[in-house]
Write a protein that holds these residues in place. Structure first.
Motif: not given
Length: 334
Positions: A31, A24, A196, A198, A165, A200-201, A194
């Protein structure tokens, strides 16, 4: 029978499962949100671990503090967070480009490097000093051109078989490329990331599950290095897969006349199990079992050792359409 030190009765009880994200990003590269935000958010989503892997070329610069780079600050933030929370493990890694094969992650190292790698010898030299764990990210077609290299495989332990996601349209499965590399001789464990970008972990249910003997950083890293993992699109799915007592990710030594005794335990309290497959070399399904939807299954079978079947993966299908893929159990003829 293949060699194993583990007794059948103690197999499932021996390992706990940690769920987390091994790939991530934060504002340190592509990010959103800083390292502290990522750690707190992931913990609040009831994850057991997260590995922050920002792009290496962005880690040298630090506009906030000229005396330290982003890597050093991130290490410090993670160490502080881990000390305050004994039920969560934050780790730091980085993402880089191995030309022309694609993106890889490195973690379990106190150091990082900048720039792309175009010569595998340079990567091997860096690995010889730092002894990291490496993972293949969102594998592209070019990764199938990577010739087997036993020295590189000492550190290259994992491959994303799912990235994004789930179940968004941007989510991708890489099952065929996973099998292709296994057939070339690579010993790789299955993970799900994922990736990530954003804050939104852990919002999505696709995670990497790691089987550990003890829930701590040392055992987590050891199990990742040993490929004792599975990729899951359900955060409530528990899987234990063994052959002759050897756990997913292990190498099992066998003789020509040996019998392989498969043990598969799967449980999901939220999303019922409908099917399992046992898959071997070239992606061939050697066993397929359908079930009326149920929360847990215990499946046992015995098969003869075959020289052309070099590895075995279990695939679990859930009622919602989600799936899980285990790391292989590799066979070595003696």
């Amino acid at each position: 029978m293949g060699k194993s030190k583990k007794s059948k009765g103690s197999l499932k009880k021996k390992h706990s499962i940690l769920y987390g994200i091994p790939h991530c990003h934060t504002e340190n590269s592509t990010g959103t949100g800083d390292v502290k935000v990522a750690l707190k958010y992931a913990k609040n989503k009831d994850l057991d671990f997260i590995i922050i892997t920002d792009h290496n070329n962005a880690l040298n610069n630090n506009k906030k503090r000229k005396d330290k780079n982003k890597w050093e600050d991130a290490l410090k933030d993670i160490q502080k967070f881990n000390k305050k929370h004994d039920n969560f493990i934050g780790l730091l890694g980085f993402e880089f480009t191995l030309k022309p094969y694609g993106h890889l992650n490195i973690f379990a190292s106190e150091n990082f490097f900048s720039g792309d790698i175009g010569n595998i010898k340079n990567l091997l030299l860096w690995n010889s000093v730092n002894n990291p764990i490496m993972a293949i990210n969102h594998p592209s077609k070019n990764i199938e051109k990577l010739d087997f290299n036993p020295l590189l495989n000492n550190n290259l332990s994992l491959i994303e078989v799912g990235n994004g996601l789930y179940p968004a349209k941007s989510y991708n499965r890489y099952e065929k490329r996973y099998y292709s590399l296994l057939d070339k001789g690579w010993k790789l464990g299955a993970i799900n990331s994922q990736d990530n970008h954003k804050i939104n972990f852990g919002d999505s249910d696709n995670l990497t599950a790691v089987l550990v003997e003890k829930k701590d950083k040392k055992n987590l890293l050891q199990s990742l290095r040993n490929r004792n993992t599975y990729s899951t699109e359900s955060r409530t799915l528990k899987v234990h897969f063994y052959i002759n007592g050897s756990l997913m990710g292990d190498v099992l030594s066998c003789k020509k006349n040996d019998t392989l005794k498969f043990s598969l335990y799967a449980e999901d309290r939220e999303d019922k199990i409908t099917k399992i497959k046992l898959i071997s070399s070239k992606g061939v399904c050697i066993k397929e079992m359908d079930f009326p939807p149920q929360k847990d299954i215990k499946y046992f079978c015995s098969l003869p050792f075959k020289e052309n079947e070099k590895w075995y993966v279990a695939k679990i299908f859930l009622q919602s359409g989600a799936t899980a893929l285990t790391s292989p159990i590799f066979l070595n003829e003696i």
